[in-house]
Design a protein around this motif. Structure first.
Motif, PDB file in Angstrom:
ATOM      1  N   UNK A 282       0.982  -1.563   0.100  1.00 22.01           N
ATOM      2  CA  UNK A 282       0.341  -0.114  -0.439  1.00 22.01           C
ATOM      3  C   UNK A 282       0.747   1.582   0.086  1.00 22.01           C
ATOM      4  N   UNK A 283       0.545   2.496  -0.610  1.00 20.82           N
ATOM      5  CA  UNK A 283       1.217   3.357  -1.439  1.00 20.82           C
ATOM      6  C   UNK A 283       1.356   4.361  -0.294  1.00 20.82           C
ATOM      7  N   UNK A 285       0.052   3.895   3.563  1.00 24.99           N
ATOM      8  CA  UNK A 285       0.323   3.544   4.901  1.00 24.99           C
ATOM      9  C   UNK A 285       1.147   2.109   4.377  1.00 24.99           C
ATOM     10  N   UNK A 286       2.365   1.954   3.298  1.00 26.36           N
ATOM     11  CA  UNK A 286       3.013   1.168   3.966  1.00 26.36           C
ATOM     12  C   UNK A 286       2.967  -0.429   3.765  1.00 26.36           C
ATOM     13  N   UNK A 287       2.315  -0.509   4.127  1.00 31.14           N
ATOM     14  CA  UNK A 287       1.641  -2.347   4.488  1.00 31.14           C
ATOM     15  C   UNK A 287       1.425  -3.493   3.543  1.00 31.14           C
ATOM     16  N   UNK A 288       2.154  -4.516   3.539  1.00 31.45           N
ATOM     17  CA  UNK A 288       2.194  -4.999   2.656  1.00 31.45           C
ATOM     18  C   UNK A 288       0.868  -5.820   2.277  1.00 31.45           C
ATOM     19  N   UNK A 289       0.164  -6.919   1.749  1.00 29.97           N
ATOM     20  CA  UNK A 289      -0.178  -7.941   1.338  1.00 29.97           C
ATOM     21  C   UNK A 289      -0.277  -8.647   0.215  1.00 29.97           C
ATOM     22  N   UNK A 290      -1.049 -10.399   0.462  1.00 31.38           N
ATOM     23  CA  UNK A 290      -0.701 -11.121  -0.191  1.00 31.38           C
ATOM     24  C   UNK A 290      -1.945 -11.043  -1.254  1.00 31.38           C
ATOM     25  N   UNK A 291      -2.169 -11.196  -3.160  1.00 31.20           N
ATOM     26  CA  UNK A 291      -2.912 -11.329  -3.793  1.00 31.20           C
ATOM     27  C   UNK A 291      -3.302 -12.307  -3.984  1.00 31.20           C
TER      28      UNK A 291
END
Length: 417
Positions: A282-283, A285-291
């Motif tokens: 996420x640009x 929040x800088x959080x990452x997720x797996x898609x």
């Protein structure tokens, strides 16, 4: 068209109603190209002469390409010969067209009757297909008479074969019969993946049926019958092939389009897709997720999602896309015809591999064209022109014969294209 008329090297005096196709044009045959004298070792050209020769060759190639392009635009267009004929001769030409219309009507009627004859013999064969399915599944026991008849057929193919005892035993199912038969088909073996094999192990029968006579278009249906499996909910997957109502120019039915069953895949079991997991950031929040993303992949089960022909002949498509679509349509139709004409009626031959002998022979015949003595460029030299070569002996009937679902009907005459 005049494409079937060879052009002699002498003066061309015969009129042609249409312009000659490019492949037979004199310039394409090299008749108007300048000849180059042989160069001996004692008279080798200088380097400057070689450069001039190369430049001249390039110029000739460019000019040849330009002329060929102009000629290609003329192919199939009237040469003016028909228009120049006297009015009475033109009437005779039109009369011949009228006679041809009646011939076409008879040919269409003939093909329709051939189709009805195939339906008749398919009905006669159904009890045999049901018996075959019972033996494959182990629902019925093979009789001594059936075993004896099979042993005699094996002895005919191989004199060294040792016949099996004909005493009756317990029913024994044949594991993975249809998967093995399909994999022994030259074309299907290329599209069945290892992932597909897991689902095809539950394939228990492949059945042929024809569309009713009162259907808007003639055609046939291939039904793949499955036992419960871990991949999809369907018990039967159908593929229906439709022909055009009228026969084509060659006198055979013309493929129109195909319709496949929508497969109800179980969760994460779709064999026509591959799944990959990607990480996104996420640009804000800088959080990452797996898609988890799906992409199409090669699979036999794409067979049930056939390519769709363009609705209009004038539909805009890139040349490369159009060629690719035509190849897919041709492959799809050929597989359907092979299932109908070969695999279903001769399933045991594909299971044992006997049919491979004939398929490979047919493939070899299609890949090589006959060459005239003048066309041979010396690329293949005979090691010993005086030696005798023993050609492989063909054990079966010629291509296009045998294995037809029409039974006693001559399949060469009634084969649906």
């Amino acid at each position: 068209m005049s494409s079937n008329v060879p052009i002699a090297h002498g003066d061309i005096t015969a009129p042609t109603p249409q312009n000659t196709p490019l492949t037979h044009a004199p310039i394409a045959a090299g008749l108007s190209r300048p000849t180059v004298p042989d160069i001996s070792e004692d008279n080798e050209p200088a380097e400057d002469e070689n450069e001039d020769s190369t430049q001249m060759t390039s110029a000739q190639a460019a000019m040849l390409g330009l002329v060929q392009g102009r000629l290609a635009d003329l192919v199939g267009k009237s040469s003016g010969y028909i228009e120049s004929l006297p009015i009475d001769v033109k009437k005779s030409v039109e009369a011949l067209k009228g006679v041809q219309v009646k011939q076409n009507e008879l040919q269409n009627q003939y093909k329709r009757e051939c189709l009805e004859l195939e339906k008749k013999y398919l009905e006669l064969q159904k009890p045999l297909y049901e018996r075959r399915n019972a033996i494959i599944s182990g629902a019925a026991q093979a009789t001594a008479e059936e075993i004896e008849a099979g042993s005699q057929a094996s002895l005919k193919d191989n004199p060294l074969y040792t016949p099996l005892p004909t005493d009756e035993g317990a029913p024994a199912a044949i594991p993975e019969f249809w998967l093995t038969a399909l994999r022994n088909h030259v074309g299907l073996s290329e599209i069945i993946t290892e992932r597909d094999a897991g689902a095809l192990k539950s394939l228990v029968d492949i059945q042929l049926s024809y569309l009713p006579s009162d259907s808007p278009k003639p055609g046939f249906k291939i039904s793949f019958v499955f036992s419960p499996n871990d991949y999809f909910e369907n018990n039967v997957l159908d593929k229906t092939y439709l022909y055009q109502e009228e026969v084509g120019y060659t006198g055979d039915f013309v493929y129109d389009h195909a319709i496949g069953t929508e497969i109800k895949w179980k969760e994460e079991k779709d064999l026509t897709k591959e799944f990959e997991i990607k990480k996104q950031r996420n640009k804000n929040t800088n959080r990452t997720r797996l898609v988890r993303k799906a992409r199409p992949t090669d699979s036999f089960f794409n067979f049930f999602s056939p390519p769709v022909p363009p609705e209009n002949e004038g539909e805009d498509m890139e040349d490369e896309d159009l060629v690719e679509l035509e190849e897919k349509l041709e492959m799809d139709y050929q597989i359907g015809e092979d299932l109908k004409e070969k695999i279903i009626p001769r399933a045991i031959d594909y299971f044992t591999g006997k049919a491979l002998e004939y398929d490979i022979m047919d493939e070899d015949e299609d890949e090589f064209d006959e060459l005239d003595d003048e066309d041979e460029d010396g690329q293949f030299d005979d090691e010993d022109s005086d030696s005798e070569v023993e050609l492989p002996r063909r054990r079966g009937p010629p291509k296009g014969r045998g294995g037809s679902s029409a039974g006693a009907v001559n399949p060469e005459e009634c084969k649906q294209q």
